[in-house]
Write a protein that holds these residues in place. Structure first.
Motif, PDB file in Angstrom:
ATOM      1  N   ALA A  77      11.373   7.560  35.888  1.00  9.37           N
ATOM      2  CA  ALA A  77      12.220   6.586  36.565  1.00  9.37           C
ATOM      3  C   ALA A  77      13.409   6.226  35.680  1.00  9.37           C
ATOM      4  N   LEU A  78      14.605   6.246  36.280  1.00  4.34           N
ATOM      5  CA  LEU A  78      15.852   5.866  35.623  1.00  4.34           C
ATOM      6  C   LEU A  78      16.609   4.923  36.549  1.00  4.34           C
ATOM      7  N   VAL A  79      17.210   3.868  35.983  1.00  5.70           N
ATOM      8  CA  VAL A  79      18.046   2.975  36.783  1.00  5.70           C
ATOM      9  C   VAL A  79      19.335   2.695  36.017  1.00  5.70           C
ATOM     10  N   LEU A  80      20.350   2.277  36.748  1.00  4.62           N
ATOM     11  CA  LEU A  80      21.629   1.933  36.149  1.00  4.62           C
ATOM     12  C   LEU A  80      21.684   0.415  35.979  1.00  4.62           C
ATOM     13  N   ILE A  81      21.729  -0.034  34.713  1.00  2.09           N
ATOM     14  CA  ILE A  81      21.794  -1.461  34.395  1.00  2.09           C
ATOM     15  C   ILE A  81      23.049  -1.708  33.568  1.00  2.09           C
ATOM     16  N   ASP A  82      23.924  -2.577  34.063  1.00  2.00           N
ATOM     17  CA  ASP A  82      25.190  -2.857  33.368  1.00  2.00           C
ATOM     18  C   ASP A  82      25.940  -1.568  33.036  1.00  2.00           C
ATOM     19  N   ASN A  83      25.896  -0.652  33.978  1.00  5.90           N
ATOM     20  CA  ASN A  83      26.584   0.644  33.871  1.00  5.90           C
ATOM     21  C   ASN A  83      25.999   1.535  32.762  1.00  5.90           C
ATOM     22  N   ILE A  84      24.746   1.304  32.405  1.00  6.55           N
ATOM     23  CA  ILE A  84      24.064   2.102  31.386  1.00  6.55           C
ATOM     24  C   ILE A  84      22.807   2.687  32.018  1.00  6.55           C
TER      25      ILE A  84
END
Length: 267
Positions: A216-223
């Motif tokens: 699982a990967l998510v985009l948090i604060d464009n990271i």
């Protein structure tokens, strides 16, 4: 004469096809540089749980909190175990230097012994506190050491529907292989995120050792932020699942968090 011309043109077509295929694949150096240049923010705080399962299905659950801060020329990180009781207060501090000629520093604090143990480079391939990740894995995270390996781009291959570059990494010499405790790694690197979604390891004898996968990967604060890692040891049947939460890239971290005395205080 026609036959000779046909052979000649067939040879040219074969050469062109080979060259075109090679040109379609970026060099391993280019890929690894992009992996290591990926934005991770100047600092981050994260919580994560470790679910450890042995071959008989017996499970252990551990909870930790980790901190990381980048400096000019080095990266510092520290993590602490908050549960269960038998590992609570255990801490791990790392100084990862950008200078390839300088050995990284690592310290492990074990509250039961009330002492800090320095982890030498010779032990960086040891497994971290019963998990299927090594001290080196914990230290590097999603980065890949350029100094430890020679790299080669093999091909494109899909991982969970994502087209990845398969990069082969071979330790530069026997000494490094013995430290890392493996003879080869295959990295499956997603060009969208420049993160290796799957790593396959072979032991010193060339046998399958372990596989780690980012599930699982998510985009948090464009990271791009890892949310779940599944690691399985093919020799022991042991499995480690790491689940991350509360990734905070905004709260600045004080320098005095990344010192040996912090390990004794337990944060």
């Amino acid at each position: 004469m026609k036959t000779i011309k046909l052979i000649f043109y067939a040879g040219l077509i074969g050469l062109w096809t080979t060259q075109a295929f090679a040109q379609a694949l970026p060099s391993a150096k280019e890929i690894i540089n992009k992996v290591n240049a990926r934005n991770e923010g100047p600092y981050v705080t994260q919580e994560f749980t470790m679910e450890l399962t042995d071959r008989r299905g017996k499970k252990q659950l551990r909870k930790t909190v980790s901190y990381r801060k980048d400096y000019e020329g080095q990266r510092k990180s520290v993590l602490f175990f908050s549960s269960p009781t038998n590992v609570k207060g255990t801490g791990f501090l790392t100084f990862d230097y950008h200078d390839a000629d300088k050995d990284d520093d690592q310290w492990l604090y074990l509250p039961a012994l009330r002492k800090t143990r320095r982890i030498s480079a010779a032990n960086r391939g040891d497994y971290f506190l019963g998990t299927d990740l090594t001290y080196e894995d914990i230290k590097k995270g999603t980065k890949i050491s350029r100094e430890d390996y020679t790299f080669k781009t093999l091909k494109k291959e899909q991982v969970d529907g994502k087209q990845c570059y398969l990069v082969e990494a071979i330790p530069v010499n026997d000494k490094i292989a013995k430290e890392l405790k493996h003879s080869k790694v295959h990295f499956y690197i997603d060009p969208k995120t420049w993160i290796s979604l799957k790593n396959e390891y072979w032991d010193i004898s060339g046998n399958p050792l372990k596989t780690t996968e980012i599930e699982a990967l998510v985009l948090i604060d464009n990271i791009w932020t890892v949310q779940k890692i599944n690691a399985v040891n093919h020799k022991t049947g042991h499995r480690s699942i790491l689940t991350f939460s509360g990734s905070d890239y905004k709260t600045e971290l004080e320098d005095d968090l990344f010192v040996e005395q912090t390990l004794l205080r337990g944060r």
